[in-house]
Design a protein around this motif. Sequence first.
Motif, mmCIF file in Angstrom:
data_model
loop_
_atom_site.group_PDB
_atom_site.id
_atom_site.type_symbol
_atom_site.label_atom_id
_atom_site.label_comp_id
_atom_site.label_asym_id
_atom_site.label_seq_id
_atom_site.Cartn_x
_atom_site.Cartn_y
_atom_site.Cartn_z
ATOM 1 N N VAL A 47 0.822 -1.362 0.032
ATOM 2 C CA VAL A 47 -0.125 -0.005 0.132
ATOM 3 C C VAL A 47 0.920 1.307 0.123
ATOM 4 C CG1 VAL A 47 -1.702 -1.172 1.272
ATOM 5 C CG2 VAL A 47 -0.156 0.073 2.507
ATOM 6 N N LYS A 48 2.242 1.019 -0.403
ATOM 7 C CA LYS A 48 3.117 2.052 -0.300
ATOM 8 C C LYS A 48 2.797 3.431 -0.875
ATOM 9 C CE LYS A 48 7.221 2.386 -1.630
ATOM 10 N NZ LYS A 48 7.737 1.787 -2.938
ATOM 11 N N ASP A 49 2.053 3.380 -1.969
ATOM 12 C CA ASP A 49 1.914 4.565 -2.754
ATOM 13 C C ASP A 49 0.387 5.017 -2.644
ATOM 14 O OD1 ASP A 49 4.276 4.746 -3.799
ATOM 15 O OD2 ASP A 49 3.757 3.207 -5.032
ATOM 16 N N VAL A 50 -0.519 4.478 -1.722
ATOM 17 C CA VAL A 50 -1.788 4.780 -1.608
ATOM 18 C C VAL A 50 -1.859 6.046 -0.537
ATOM 19 C CG1 VAL A 50 -4.183 3.799 -1.305
ATOM 20 C CG2 VAL A 50 -2.258 2.351 -2.089
ATOM 21 N N LYS A 51 -2.730 6.750 -0.696
ATOM 22 C CA LYS A 51 -3.298 7.785 0.482
ATOM 23 C C LYS A 51 -4.715 7.237 0.992
ATOM 24 C CE LYS A 51 -0.009 11.129 -0.037
ATOM 25 N NZ LYS A 51 1.215 10.879 0.992
ATOM 26 N N PHE A 52 -4.603 6.879 2.124
ATOM 27 C CA PHE A 52 -5.777 6.671 2.812
ATOM 28 C C PHE A 52 -6.737 7.566 3.490
ATOM 29 C CE2 PHE A 52 -3.525 2.381 2.696
ATOM 30 C CZ PHE A 52 -4.570 2.019 2.040
ATOM 31 N N ASP A 53 -8.181 7.608 3.398
ATOM 32 C CA ASP A 53 -8.738 8.780 4.039
ATOM 33 C C ASP A 53 -9.161 7.977 5.356
ATOM 34 O OD1 ASP A 53 -9.047 11.030 1.982
ATOM 35 O OD2 ASP A 53 -9.657 9.162 1.108
ATOM 36 N N LEU A 54 -9.317 6.795 5.341
ATOM 37 C CA LEU A 54 -9.696 5.925 6.543
ATOM 38 C C LEU A 54 -9.185 4.693 6.730
ATOM 39 C CD1 LEU A 54 -11.907 5.776 8.810
ATOM 40 C CD2 LEU A 54 -13.547 4.514 7.100
ATOM 41 N N VAL A 55 -8.500 4.458 7.791
ATOM 42 C CA VAL A 55 -8.073 3.328 8.274
ATOM 43 C C VAL A 55 -8.927 2.645 9.562
ATOM 44 C CG1 VAL A 55 -6.142 2.151 9.181
ATOM 45 C CG2 VAL A 55 -5.913 3.713 7.140
ATOM 46 N N VAL A 56 -9.307 1.391 9.328
ATOM 47 C CA VAL A 56 -9.930 0.899 10.516
ATOM 48 C C VAL A 56 -9.222 -0.220 11.049
ATOM 49 C CG1 VAL A 56 -12.200 0.136 11.571
ATOM 50 C CG2 VAL A 56 -12.277 1.728 9.739
ATOM 51 N N LEU A 57 -8.550 -0.434 12.253
ATOM 52 C CA LEU A 57 -7.809 -1.360 12.549
ATOM 53 C C LEU A 57 -8.742 -2.230 13.572
ATOM 54 C CD1 LEU A 57 -4.657 0.792 13.089
ATOM 55 C CD2 LEU A 57 -5.015 -1.058 11.524
ATOM 56 N N ASN A 58 -9.304 -3.199 12.818
ATOM 57 C CA ASN A 58 -10.628 -4.048 13.465
ATOM 58 C C ASN A 58 -10.140 -5.357 13.710
ATOM 59 O OD1 ASN A 58 -13.591 -4.787 13.551
ATOM 60 N ND2 ASN A 58 -12.541 -6.231 11.904
ATOM 61 N N ALA A 59 -9.291 -5.895 13.044
ATOM 62 C CA ALA A 59 -8.962 -7.573 13.247
ATOM 63 C C ALA A 59 -8.684 -7.730 14.720
ATOM 64 C CB ALA A 59 -7.666 -7.911 12.473
ATOM 65 N N GLY A 60 -9.148 -8.601 15.174
ATOM 66 C CA GLY A 60 -8.852 -9.182 16.493
ATOM 67 C C GLY A 60 -9.513 -10.665 16.919
ATOM 68 N N ILE A 61 -8.672 -11.420 17.794
ATOM 69 C CA ILE A 61 -9.257 -12.690 18.359
ATOM 70 C C ILE A 61 -9.328 -12.644 19.825
ATOM 71 C CG2 ILE A 61 -8.243 -13.695 16.362
ATOM 72 C CD1 ILE A 61 -5.783 -14.771 18.210
ATOM 73 N N SER A 62 -9.647 -13.717 20.395
ATOM 74 C CA SER A 62 -9.660 -13.746 21.796
ATOM 75 C C SER A 62 -9.256 -15.069 22.444
ATOM 76 C CB SER A 62 -11.145 -13.380 22.343
ATOM 77 O OG SER A 62 -11.181 -13.212 23.492
ATOM 78 N N ALA A 63 -9.237 -15.338 23.647
ATOM 79 C CA ALA A 63 -8.889 -16.642 24.317
ATOM 80 C C ALA A 63 -9.792 -16.472 25.503
ATOM 81 C CB ALA A 63 -7.430 -16.501 24.485
ATOM 82 N N THR A 64 -10.621 -17.403 25.799
ATOM 83 C CA THR A 64 -11.458 -17.395 27.095
ATOM 84 C C THR A 64 -11.368 -18.735 27.767
ATOM 85 O OG1 THR A 64 -13.516 -17.873 25.597
ATOM 86 C CG2 THR A 64 -13.120 -15.559 26.142
ATOM 87 N N GLY A 65 -11.690 -18.424 29.214
ATOM 88 C CA GLY A 65 -11.365 -19.790 30.058
ATOM 89 C C GLY A 65 -10.644 -19.347 31.151
#
Lengths: 245, 253
Positions: free
Chosen positions: B68-86
């Motif tokens: 994405v080096k040459d792209v200019k973003f107007d919006l970036v959403v850092l949404n990726a996520g996992i969990s670990a429960t127990g």
Amino acid sequence: MARRELKSRNVLITGATDGLGLELAKAYASRGHRVVATGRQLLSNDLDFFGSPNISYIRADQSEPEAAARAIAQAMEKFQWQSLDLAILNAATGWTGHAADETPEQISDQITINLTAPVLISKAIAPLLFAAKGQLVMIGSTAAKGQSQFATYAATKAGLEGFVRSLREEWRTRAHVQIIHPGPTRTKMHAKAGLKTGFVRMFFMPTKRAVRAIQRSIRNRDGKRVLSKTYGWSSIFSSAKEGEL
Amino acid sequence: MKALITGAANGLGRAMTDQLLEAGHEVWAVDRDTDALDDLAIKSRGSCRVVLADLANPSSIQRLLRDVKDVKFDLVVLNAGISATGRFEEIPGAAYEKLIAINLTAPLVVASQLMRQNNMAPKSQIVFISSLSHAVGYPGASVYAATKDALAIYAKSVRKPFKKRGVGVTAVFPGPIRTEHAERYSPKDAKANKRMLPEDMAKLILKAASKGKKELYAGKGAGAAKFFGKLAPNMMSKMMRKVIFDKLDSNTY
């Protein structure tokens, strides 16, 4: 002095070759407790370095969290500890500067050493802590509320606080989990993290005083304790040269 | 408008991606789920740029940043996520390392490197997806809670320095959403209809981002959770223990 201080206890302190960790190790050892101290340096002679036969040093480099946790668990097995009364997870690293200038390596180093390692060490020592119904103490930082000059460091300390808050509830009946947030202290931390402190260092809390406040908070079994409230103008009457590199 | 969304192929990320595409924006959708990415590419009839990346892997993140080096973003959403429960002490260390890498290291590295590489357009916005656990704690997922608290404080810390370079920062604290992620990590008897629909949450987040809001607490009961979480933090985490940890009968990671 409280009565329970009379019994000799098993204590683990990480990051104990310098700063708060070193002073804490010496303080507990001088009262007759058995201390396992960790750090990433290679020490030629533990007794020369710490000046106390009660302190055993083991090398645990937290940039490799699994290996560090394993080394700590193995050391306790070697010393035939059946229980662990107190663990102070103090080791940490920092970087200061504009958040956009931080490299991926600097970010991941701080997260690994300051957050992943304490998580894995807590897991490794859990059985011994449960056996003593012991105390797990994280050393945080007042930066955990957010700090624009060291964003990742602040994030790792906030992470520790979140970890403690939830784990304290989970472990409620088995062990006590707490976090202590020291404010600026006259250790070498700032110099190591590349922060020039200048004259404001005058107002930093002397290391010895911070150590006393930490011990008090441990005795009180606080849930969360912020130390910066306990220092202030009186600091300027002691030598600000302490801990300068 | 050009947007980058991580964890874009499923759940909340997918809902945001779909809505942006529908409004005619250019979306760079990042995910590790190839099947779901294919689906996204096909359903958008090729208009979505799909990027395969495993955010647990530093070299994969580096490749993404090069792409994405040459792209200019107007919006970036850092949404990726996992969990670990127990039970904390029963979950393998490797699962915690992966959890911290995806939920914390990846968004910090991507955000700071996009700034460093000058990838952000003037007046653009970076959105960090934290969790409502920031307000109430999360016994039974203490390391997940740690990563989400860390993310919230990172967002708060970089808000001023990023703003000086023309980039706004939004921190989002979503309550439970009706996604596969929530289904997977919740106690079995948890009621799905008490969770917000991902499409509704996506709408709220995109609206908050376009307005440059600093924080968004969204979802059923999020406002109350924030209020009581600040007023009586210990009481709230005790309650969370009762409604979540005490009901978890297995470890999921």
